[in-house]
Design an enzyme around this catalytic site. Structure first.
Site, PDB file in Angstrom:
ATOM      1  N   LYS A 201      14.072  45.604 -34.854  1.00 18.14           N
ATOM      2  CA  LYS A 201      12.770  45.211 -34.341  1.00 18.14           C
ATOM      3  C   LYS A 201      11.849  44.979 -35.529  1.00 18.14           C
ATOM      4  O   LYS A 201      11.593  45.890 -36.312  1.00 18.14           O
ATOM      5  CB  LYS A 201      12.238  46.320 -33.446  1.00 18.14           C
ATOM      6  CG  LYS A 201      10.848  46.012 -32.909  1.00 18.14           C
ATOM      7  CD  LYS A 201      10.466  46.986 -31.827  1.00 18.14           C
ATOM      8  CE  LYS A 201       9.073  46.705 -31.325  1.00 18.14           C
ATOM      9  NZ  LYS A 201       8.680  47.655 -30.276  1.00 18.14           N
ATOM     10  N   LYS A 255      14.732  41.616 -31.967  1.00 14.65           N
ATOM     11  CA  LYS A 255      13.406  41.315 -31.435  1.00 14.65           C
ATOM     12  C   LYS A 255      12.423  41.027 -32.548  1.00 14.65           C
ATOM     13  O   LYS A 255      12.412  41.789 -33.505  1.00 14.65           O
ATOM     14  CB  LYS A 255      12.962  42.543 -30.647  1.00 14.65           C
ATOM     15  CG  LYS A 255      11.575  42.469 -30.095  1.00 14.65           C
ATOM     16  CD  LYS A 255      11.308  43.721 -29.310  1.00 14.65           C
ATOM     17  CE  LYS A 255       9.852  43.768 -28.924  1.00 14.65           C
ATOM     18  NZ  LYS A 255       9.459  45.056 -28.462  1.00 14.65           N
TER      19      LYS A 255
HETATM   20  C1  PBG Z   1       6.425  48.765 -27.940  1.00 13.67           C
HETATM   21  C2  PBG Z   1       6.919  47.445 -27.544  1.00 13.67           C
HETATM   22  C3  PBG Z   1       6.384  46.225 -27.994  1.00 13.67           C
HETATM   23  C4  PBG Z   1       7.058  45.238 -27.290  1.00 13.67           C
HETATM   24  C5  PBG Z   1       7.995  45.845 -26.450  1.00 13.67           C
HETATM   25  N1  PBG Z   1       7.913  47.240 -26.637  1.00 13.67           N
HETATM   26  C6  PBG Z   1       5.270  45.883 -28.914  1.00 13.67           C
HETATM   27  C7  PBG Z   1       5.083  46.559 -30.190  1.00 13.67           C
HETATM   28  O1  PBG Z   1       6.031  47.043 -30.818  1.00 13.67           O
HETATM   29  O2  PBG Z   1       3.939  46.610 -30.592  1.00 13.67           O
HETATM   30  C8  PBG Z   1       6.748  43.786 -27.451  1.00 13.67           C
HETATM   31  C9  PBG Z   1       7.259  42.887 -26.436  1.00 13.67           C
HETATM   32  C10 PBG Z   1       6.608  41.569 -26.383  1.00 13.67           C
HETATM   33  O3  PBG Z   1       5.811  41.165 -27.248  1.00 13.67           O
HETATM   34  O4  PBG Z   1       6.913  40.867 -25.421  1.00 13.67           O
HETATM   35  N2  PBG Z   1       7.246  49.732 -28.330  1.00 13.67           N
END
Ligand code: PBG
Length: 331
Positions: A201, A255
């Site tokens: 991520k 992601k």
């Molecule tokens: C948080 C989380 C995030 C997303 C999914 N879970 C955002 C972040 O890490 O700030 C983002 C998903 C999206 O932008 O569609 N743990």
């Protein structure tokens, strides 16, 4: 491998001339089996609230969620992902609400599990929907403290499993979290509860609309670069995935999606594990607004989703899931 022929006897356009032959030679395809539908949930009753930064996407009160799930089942979408919009007054600096068995996610899980058994439910494990600083864990000296955060995350995971969650999806990026989560699940007889690790991520600029959707955007102090990955790196992604597999992940996620197709492919080529991708909120809203403003046409949605399949994804979390499911059926 011999892939070259010679002009004029070889003409690649021959197999592009008609739709039927294009269909015959197509190398990749999208089916509803590849789709994961994210659903935002909120408090109250009889509420369907538009999310301004994500055109076409709503937050639903729990009594309204069943209709959405029913729709997903009808379209044969195998999995939904729940994301809570926690009221401000329930947020604090250690995200206590994450462990409340009557929080939005737990209530929704119980209700969905009572009414549906042909669809899987996955839940994020992280504290950002519950903290008043918007970070995914517990702060100490202005940074997210890894091991203190693990203590809460493992309890959050167990609670979600007890409420019926099928796939626990840690999205927090703490080191060692998959291992401690697998251990606590197994110790409590949840050995069949699956773990989808958000192994790779990135600290991305494409999450903005999601942070609005769960109400953490304005609250977020600083950024998440001390735990989410640097977008300059790819070897590090292999190390993340390697550790998570060792620790017990059943599936891994990359992601965001489209800016990271190289990473999806890299991981698929190196580890033979199901790789999922997340077409995140920023990607969704850009495409959606592009279509709305007639800069691109609607087919761009399918094109974007097929790119994940080409790269090697088994499944895709996408806010287009319901919309594209109809389209695929009609094709
Ligand atoms: C948080 C989380 C995030 C997303 C999914 N879970 C955002 C972040 O890490 O700030 C983002 C998903 C999206 O932008 O569609 N743990």
């Amino acid at each position: 491998m011999k892939i070259l022929g010679k002009f004029p006897s070889t003409r690649l356009r021959r197999t592009r001339k008609k739709d039927w032959v294009r269909r015959l030679v197509s190398e990749n395809n999208l089916s509803t089996d590849d789709l994961i539908l994210p659903i935002f949930i909120r408090d109250g009753k009889n509420k369907i609230e538009k999310i301004k930064t994500m055109p076409g996407i709503n937050r639903y009160s729990i009594d309204k969620v069943n209709k959405v799930v029913e729709n997903a089942c009808k379209k044969k979408i195998p999995l939904i992902a729940l994301f809570p919009y926690t009221p401000n007054k329930k947020k604090n600096n250690i995200g206590t609400e994450a462990l409340n068995e009557d929080n939005l996610v737990c209530k929704a899980l119980r209700s969905i599990k009572k009414n549906f058994n042909e669809i899987g439910v996955m839940c994020d494990v992280a504290l950002d929907p519950y903290t008043n600083h918007g970070h995914d864990g517990i702060l100490k000296d202005q940074d997210v403290h890894n091991d203190k955060t693990l203590e809460i995350l493992k309890k959050q995971s167990l609670l979600q499993a007890q409420m019926g969650c099928d796939i626990i999806a840690p999205s927090d990026m703490m080191d060692g979290r998959v291992g401690v989560i697998r251990k606590i699940l197994d110790k409590n007889n949840f050995e069949d509860t699956k773990i989808l690790s958000y192994a790779v991520k990135y600290a991305s600029n494409f999450y903005g609309p999601f942070r609005d959707a769960v109400g953490s955007n304005k609250k977020l102090k600083g950024n998440k670069k001390s735990y989410q990955m640097d977008f300059k790196n790819c070897n590090e992604a292999l190390r993340e995935v390697g550790f998570d597999i060792k620790e017990g992940a059943d599936m891994v996620m990359v992601k965001p999606g489209m800016p990271y197709l190289d990473i999806i492919k890299l991981i698929k080529d190196n580890f033979k594990i199901p790789v999922f991708s997340y077409q995140v909120s920023g990607e969704y809203s850009l495409i959606k607004n592009g279509i709305k403003n007639k800069l691109i046409n609607n087919e761009a949605i399918l094109e974007s989703l097929i790119s994940f399949k080409r790269a090697g994804s088994s499944a895709i979390i996408t806010y287009f899931a319901l919309e594209i499911a109809d389209k695929i059926k009609n094709n």
